[in-house]
Design an enzyme around this catalytic site. Sequence first.
Site, short mmCIF file in Angstrom:
data_model
loop_
_atom_site.label_atom_id
_atom_site.label_comp_id
_atom_site.label_asym_id
_atom_site.label_seq_id
_atom_site.Cartn_x
_atom_site.Cartn_y
_atom_site.Cartn_z
N LYS A 1 0.84 -1.20 0.00
CA LYS A 1 0.00 0.00 0.00
C LYS A 1 0.88 1.24 0.00
O LYS A 1 2.00 1.21 0.47
CB LYS A 1 -0.86 0.02 1.27
CG LYS A 1 -2.01 -0.96 1.27
CD LYS A 1 -2.85 -0.80 2.52
CE LYS A 1 -3.99 -1.80 2.57
NZ LYS A 1 -5.00 -1.58 1.52
N ARG B 1 -10.37 -11.51 1.92
CA ARG B 1 -11.18 -12.60 1.36
C ARG B 1 -10.44 -13.93 1.45
O ARG B 1 -11.06 -14.99 1.49
CB ARG B 1 -11.57 -12.25 -0.08
CG ARG B 1 -10.40 -12.08 -1.01
CD ARG B 1 -10.78 -11.35 -2.29
NE ARG B 1 -10.86 -9.89 -2.10
CZ ARG B 1 -11.19 -9.03 -3.05
NH1 ARG B 1 -11.50 -9.46 -4.26
NH2 ARG B 1 -11.23 -7.73 -2.80
N1 BES Z 1 -8.22 -3.70 4.37
C1 BES Z 1 -8.37 -3.31 3.02
C2 BES Z 1 -9.68 -2.57 2.75
C3 BES Z 1 -9.83 -1.22 3.38
C4 BES Z 1 -9.48 -0.08 2.68
C5 BES Z 1 -10.38 -1.08 4.62
C6 BES Z 1 -9.67 1.16 3.24
C7 BES Z 1 -10.55 0.16 5.21
C8 BES Z 1 -10.20 1.28 4.50
C9 BES Z 1 -8.34 -4.54 2.12
O1 BES Z 1 -7.53 -5.58 2.56
C10 BES Z 1 -7.79 -4.10 0.81
O2 BES Z 1 -6.65 -3.71 0.77
N2 BES Z 1 -8.60 -4.16 -0.22
C11 BES Z 1 -8.19 -3.76 -1.52
C12 BES Z 1 -8.75 -4.74 -2.51
C13 BES Z 1 -8.20 -4.55 -3.88
C14 BES Z 1 -6.74 -4.91 -3.93
C15 BES Z 1 -8.99 -5.43 -4.83
C16 BES Z 1 -8.74 -2.36 -1.76
O3 BES Z 1 -9.85 -2.07 -1.29
O4 BES Z 1 -8.04 -1.56 -2.35
MN MN Z 2 -5.53 -5.39 1.92
#
Ligand code: BES
Ligand code: MN
Length: 495
Positions: A278, A352
């Site tokens: 990230k 997931r």
């Molecule tokens: N934990 C994150 C989702 C999230 C984002 C929670 C912002 C709270 C605030 C999750 O694990 C994630 O990173 N999801 C990705 C999925 C994507 C790679 C398909 C996302 O939402 O960017």
């Molecule tokens: Mn994630």
Amino acid sequence: MEFSIKNQSIDKVRSGCLVVGIVEGKKLTPSAKAVDQASAQALSHLLKQGDLPAKAGKTLLLHHLTGVAAARVLLVSAGPGKALEEREFRTLVRSAVTALDGTGATSALFCLAEVPVKGRDEAWKLEQLVWVARETAYRITRVADQQDPPCTLTEILLPPSPALKPAALHTLLQRSSAIANGQDVARDLANLPPNLCTPTYLAERAKAMGKEWKLKVDVLERSDMEKLGMGALLAVSAGSRQPPKLIAMHYQGTDKKKKPVVLVGKGITFDTGGISLKPAPDMDEMKFDMCGAASVFGTLQAVAEMRLPINVIGLVPTCENMPDGNATRPGDIVRSMSGKTIEILNTDAEGRLILCDALTYAQRFEPATLIDVATLTGACVIALGHEATGLFANDDSLLAELQAAGNATGDRAWPLPLWEEYQEGLKSNFADLANVAGRPGGSITAACFLANFTKTMRWAHLDIAGVAYRAGKEKGATGRPVKLFCHYLMQQCAR
Ligand code: BES
Ligand code: MN
Ligand code: ZN
């Protein structure tokens, strides 16, 4: 903060403060009228002078009114004479507690349930009063010697309710306090820093909670997961020095043979994204990626405190998502416990992966209903913002029950589709499934990924990415959706 019932004429109550609502233009609320009469119309005079603005939630604190035994009277404006909106009623309670916090009034008689709220009864108002007062009094436990001073208002007295029998009122206060306690458990856990709140720490806390509340707690270790073939969960954990855990908390409130409701909470104690790292800004917020797990802890405690006649199992798959020499690579293919293989195209779609193995594992408990809760997708924040939980279910009655529980509590959820057409994007050339689809409908495709693992069960998924915590100056966990879960489970007992 304690809540109890005080059956005494209002001018005689010797508490630190009387809290009464004032409806502009209208006659005084019954308790305001009683104070007015006891004090030779002191309130009427004040109001005529225009000392209390008509905006709902404005307050005026008075001291030593003659004829009134309480040391203070807090006037709280209930707006210009119409029945309040739900959020206005919450504002009223919040401003009353805020106005008394830091004063010498450690106890106060709250007469605010007299104020009319659109479409809501006495029981709703009292429950909200308890919750909002508790939420206002909540303090983050700092990892520091200096703590924020606690709320000085520690006792809220309530007049007997005209609509509820004493026993019903007592149960209502006991239950709403138990739910508030559960919500605090969830907030406290989620607010901890990720170096302290590790998977191992969560497992320890589950065991401690089990001792205190008579829950049976089992913790699966990495070796157990290997034996069960939980390749998806283990792939997420691979880049972390912290061992993964799968925590199971069993609450038995009725006949053993009754099928349980199983709650599964995402417990990523820190989500760096893994090799699909990230960006740096706000990455600290990913300590909140275990808010789903925290809400399951809080709900289990509340259910145990309320002694609900129902069987509930809380399942928490928990690990860290870290980049490391041993971390999972984009392109890796793993076999999940279900037997389905998954091509991991983005290691940041890890929620997931841990959930699919936990959902498969949940099958062995033969759940009457299976519900998972997760800070699953940023896309859910884009779709619904910070108000509504994203709600998905493979059963329409379950969807309706969960949405109703949200509406009843103000901890609201909004439905999104699980249509088969969305599965298209999750196809892989190399495995049974890919772990990501494109950017469009990101929370829906994430839910559709999970749907592949729950086909045989009555299942719902709650995406709480937008509601589980607040960012910015007010940064902190909200404890959602503990209230929704508790009401849903209370409703299941009534059936
Ligand atoms: N934990 C994150 C989702 C999230 C984002 C929670 C912002 C709270 C605030 C999750 O694990 C994630 O990173 N999801 C990705 C999925 C994507 C790679 C398909 C996302 O939402 O960017
Ligand atoms: Mn994630
Ligand atoms: Zn995550």
